[in-house]
Design a protein around this motif. Sequence first.
Motif, PDB file in Angstrom:
ATOM      1  N   ASP A  50       0.826  -1.206   0.000  1.00  0.00           N
ATOM      2  CA  ASP A  50       0.000   0.000   0.000  1.00  0.00           C
ATOM      3  C   ASP A  50       0.862   1.260   0.000  1.00  0.00           C
ATOM      4  O   ASP A  50       0.534   2.251  -0.668  1.00  0.00           O
ATOM      5  N   GLU A  57       0.918   6.726  -6.956  1.00  0.00           N
ATOM      6  CA  GLU A  57      -0.196   7.638  -7.244  1.00  0.00           C
ATOM      7  C   GLU A  57       0.243   9.086  -7.070  1.00  0.00           C
ATOM      8  O   GLU A  57      -0.036   9.942  -7.928  1.00  0.00           O
ATOM      9  N   THR A 157      -8.678  13.628 -13.663  1.00  0.00           N
ATOM     10  CA  THR A 157      -9.389  13.139 -12.480  1.00  0.00           C
ATOM     11  C   THR A 157      -9.644  14.233 -11.443  1.00  0.00           C
ATOM     12  O   THR A 157     -10.391  14.012 -10.489  1.00  0.00           O
ATOM     13  N   HIS A 183      -5.524   5.371 -12.295  1.00  0.00           N
ATOM     14  CA  HIS A 183      -5.939   4.387 -11.291  1.00  0.00           C
ATOM     15  C   HIS A 183      -7.409   4.033 -11.505  1.00  0.00           C
ATOM     16  O   HIS A 183      -8.240   4.931 -11.739  1.00  0.00           O
ATOM     17  N   PRO A 184      -7.778   2.753 -11.440  1.00  0.00           N
ATOM     18  CA  PRO A 184      -9.173   2.351 -11.664  1.00  0.00           C
ATOM     19  C   PRO A 184     -10.182   3.104 -10.798  1.00  0.00           C
ATOM     20  O   PRO A 184     -11.302   3.373 -11.254  1.00  0.00           O
ATOM     21  N   ASP A 185      -9.788   3.467  -9.566  1.00  0.00           N
ATOM     22  CA  ASP A 185     -10.701   4.190  -8.682  1.00  0.00           C
ATOM     23  C   ASP A 185     -11.008   5.597  -9.183  1.00  0.00           C
ATOM     24  O   ASP A 185     -11.976   6.223  -8.730  1.00  0.00           O
ATOM     25  N   ARG A 186     -10.186   6.110 -10.109  1.00  0.00           N
ATOM     26  CA  ARG A 186     -10.343   7.485 -10.579  1.00  0.00           C
ATOM     27  C   ARG A 186     -10.822   7.574 -12.033  1.00  0.00           C
ATOM     28  O   ARG A 186     -11.025   8.675 -12.559  1.00  0.00           O
ATOM     29  N   GLN A 188     -13.680   6.838 -13.395  1.00  0.00           N
ATOM     30  CA  GLN A 188     -15.024   7.390 -13.556  1.00  0.00           C
ATOM     31  C   GLN A 188     -15.014   8.912 -13.483  1.00  0.00           C
ATOM     32  O   GLN A 188     -15.743   9.582 -14.229  1.00  0.00           O
ATOM     33  N   GLN A 189     -14.167   9.490 -12.607  1.00  0.00           N
ATOM     34  CA  GLN A 189     -14.059  10.948 -12.540  1.00  0.00           C
ATOM     35  C   GLN A 189     -13.592  11.524 -13.875  1.00  0.00           C
ATOM     36  O   GLN A 189     -14.076  12.566 -14.325  1.00  0.00           O
TER      37      GLN A 189
END
Length: 289
Positions: A50, A57, A157, A183-186, A188-189
Amino acid sequence: MAEAEESDPGAAAAAGSSPRFPRQCTGSSERTLSEEEREKLRNDRVLVSDFKQQKFELEAQKNWDLFYKRNSTNFFKDRHWTTREFDELKACREFEAQKLVMLEAGCGVGNCIFPLLEEDLNIFIYACDFSPRAVEFVKQNPLYCPERCLAFQCDLTKDDLRATVPEASLDVATLIFVLSAIHPDRMQQALQNIYKVLKPGGIVLFRDYGLYDHAMLRFKSGSKLGENFYVRQDGTRSFFFSKEYLASLFHQVGFQTLVNEYVLRETVNKKEGLCVPRVFLQSKFRKCE
């Protein structure tokens, strides 16, 4: 931040110095893996810590800037295939004399926009990139003309595109080897950001790495960040899309799928006796009217 399929450094090395492309096909099915390839993916379970993931990132922009410092404008090939494979760049005009307004999100050093500006005299292109160095390379290009192109730095993003691009003003936006670096979490933004500046009925043209591409299978143990998400030695990252995952991302933002298919290509070098399977996703999405 854009990448080019023929210029993937690992794949180019594996294919040898003079590859040819004897076969290419499109379809809805993902590439079939050999048992050896399946075993490799099953065994690759250890994720980057992590702490290191957060570091990648935080340093994403720096790593892309260093990439362009090392490679200048020499790494990627000009994308003269864009109008050939994405006919919407011409067909989306309502009438022949209409001036097309488009955004290239993740323009890199301009390998897509400058061939387009040469081929189509009735087009205006907004071009943005995560890397300030890449944007400067675009502006220094002799073909750069402020009357026909506006290049600017942007983190898709975080930064609101509407600060530069008027809301609901674009006919088309391109995402060509760009979303995979986010990053996959970002992701959609980034898509929501683009959605806001497209006209109702506007088109997103997408091309990127597909699931089980050769580049995905070449990553060594210790490079995995998450499911289908990896980090290269230079700190830049790459995600490999299934068509279902990609469609879900776009649908959640409000887009409609027009085309969403795998492009399967074999790069063969007879001298080396190597066959390199490349997998890309080529897709078209429409902003609902």
